[in-house]
Design a protein around this motif. Structure first.
Motif, PDB file in Angstrom:
ATOM      1  N   ARG A  37     -57.670  -2.367  54.264  1.00  0.00           N
ATOM      2  CA  ARG A  37     -58.161  -3.386  53.340  1.00  0.00           C
ATOM      3  C   ARG A  37     -59.680  -3.424  53.342  1.00  0.00           C
ATOM      4  O   ARG A  37     -60.319  -3.019  54.314  1.00  0.00           O
ATOM      5  N   VAL A  47     -55.406  -1.792  58.788  1.00  0.00           N
ATOM      6  CA  VAL A  47     -54.504  -2.946  58.896  1.00  0.00           C
ATOM      7  C   VAL A  47     -53.248  -2.585  59.692  1.00  0.00           C
ATOM      8  O   VAL A  47     -52.921  -3.251  60.675  1.00  0.00           O
ATOM      9  N   SER A  62     -56.086  -8.423  64.107  1.00  0.00           N
ATOM     10  CA  SER A  62     -56.251  -9.534  63.167  1.00  0.00           C
ATOM     11  C   SER A  62     -54.971  -9.862  62.401  1.00  0.00           C
ATOM     12  O   SER A  62     -54.841 -10.962  61.861  1.00  0.00           O
ATOM     13  N   VAL A  63     -54.024  -8.925  62.339  1.00  0.00           N
ATOM     14  CA  VAL A  63     -52.795  -9.175  61.574  1.00  0.00           C
ATOM     15  C   VAL A  63     -51.547  -9.136  62.437  1.00  0.00           C
ATOM     16  O   VAL A  63     -50.452  -9.467  61.961  1.00  0.00           O
ATOM     17  N   PHE A  67     -48.106  -9.702  60.007  1.00  0.00           N
ATOM     18  CA  PHE A  67     -47.795  -8.659  59.035  1.00  0.00           C
ATOM     19  C   PHE A  67     -46.751  -7.703  59.617  1.00  0.00           C
ATOM     20  O   PHE A  67     -46.717  -7.470  60.829  1.00  0.00           O
ATOM     21  N   MET A  82     -46.554  -9.671  54.409  1.00  0.00           N
ATOM     22  CA  MET A  82     -47.663 -10.471  54.937  1.00  0.00           C
ATOM     23  C   MET A  82     -47.260 -11.939  54.956  1.00  0.00           C
ATOM     24  O   MET A  82     -47.017 -12.532  53.896  1.00  0.00           O
ATOM     25  N   LEU A  85     -50.486 -16.171  55.700  1.00  0.00           N
ATOM     26  CA  LEU A  85     -51.750 -15.632  55.198  1.00  0.00           C
ATOM     27  C   LEU A  85     -52.896 -16.621  55.380  1.00  0.00           C
ATOM     28  O   LEU A  85     -52.708 -17.842  55.282  1.00  0.00           O
ATOM     29  N   LYS A  86     -54.065 -16.055  55.629  1.00  0.00           N
ATOM     30  CA  LYS A  86     -55.273 -16.840  55.853  1.00  0.00           C
ATOM     31  C   LYS A  86     -56.323 -16.445  54.813  1.00  0.00           C
ATOM     32  O   LYS A  86     -56.286 -15.319  54.291  1.00  0.00           O
ATOM     33  N   ASP A  89     -57.819 -13.061  55.005  1.00  0.00           N
ATOM     34  CA  ASP A  89     -57.026 -11.900  54.618  1.00  0.00           C
ATOM     35  C   ASP A  89     -57.352 -11.448  53.190  1.00  0.00           C
ATOM     36  O   ASP A  89     -56.848 -10.413  52.738  1.00  0.00           O
ATOM     37  N   TYR A  93     -56.264  -4.320  49.122  1.00  0.00           N
ATOM     38  CA  TYR A  93     -55.425  -3.612  50.079  1.00  0.00           C
ATOM     39  C   TYR A  93     -55.098  -2.225  49.530  1.00  0.00           C
ATOM     40  O   TYR A  93     -54.649  -2.087  48.382  1.00  0.00           O
TER      41      TYR A  93
END
Length: 120
Positions: A37, A47, A62-63, A67, A82, A85-86, A89, A93
C-alpha cells in the motif's frame, strides 16, 4: 506474464471492513502473491504476502491481527480481508506477483491499485 486487477476498495468508517480482490489474467499457481500500500506522501510499504502453496503467510506489524490474506488458485484470485480498519490504513492498495516461492520486495508484476479510504 500476468496482469493483475484489484477491486473492492472504497470508503469505510473506522472500525469497518473491506475485502479486496486481485484477479489475475492467468494461472497464479506458480506465483507468490501479496499486497502493498501507498499512502499520500509516503513510500509504498509491504502489507501481506502468501506463498505459492498458501502455506507461508506473513503480515506487517501494522496490520497483523486485523488483515487476512488468502488465495484461490482455481479462480486465479488473491484476497485481502481487512477488519477493524483505522484512518491510518487509508492508502492505495496494490496487488503483486512474484515468480518466486516467497514474495520479494521487488515483485515482478503489479496491479494498478485500488483506493481505500477510512474515515474517522
Amino acid at each position: 506474464q500476468v496482469q493483475l486487477v484489484e477491486s473492492g476498495g472504497g470508503l469505510v468508517q473506522a472500525g469497518g471492513s473491506l475485502r479486496l480482490s486481485c484477479a489475475a489474467s492467468g494461472s497464479i499457481f506458480s506465483y507468490a502473491m501479496g499486497w502493498f500500500r501507498q499512502a499520500p506522501g509516503k513510500e509504498r510499504e509491504f502489507v501481506a504476502r502468501i506463498s505459492r502453496s498458501g502455506g507461508a503467510i506473513y503480515y506487517s506489524d501494522s496490520v497483523k491481527g486485523r488483515f487476512t490474506i488468502s488465495r484461490d488458485n482455481a479462480k486465479n484470485t488473491v484476497y485481502l480481508q481487512m477488519n477493524s480498519l483505522k484512518p491510518e490504513d487509508t492508502a492505495v492498495y496494490y496487488c503483486a506477483a512474484d515468480r518466486t516461492v516467497i514474495l520479494t520486495t521487488t515483485p515482478d508484476y503489479w496491479g494498478q491499485g485500488t483506493q481505500v479510504t477510512v474515515s474517522s
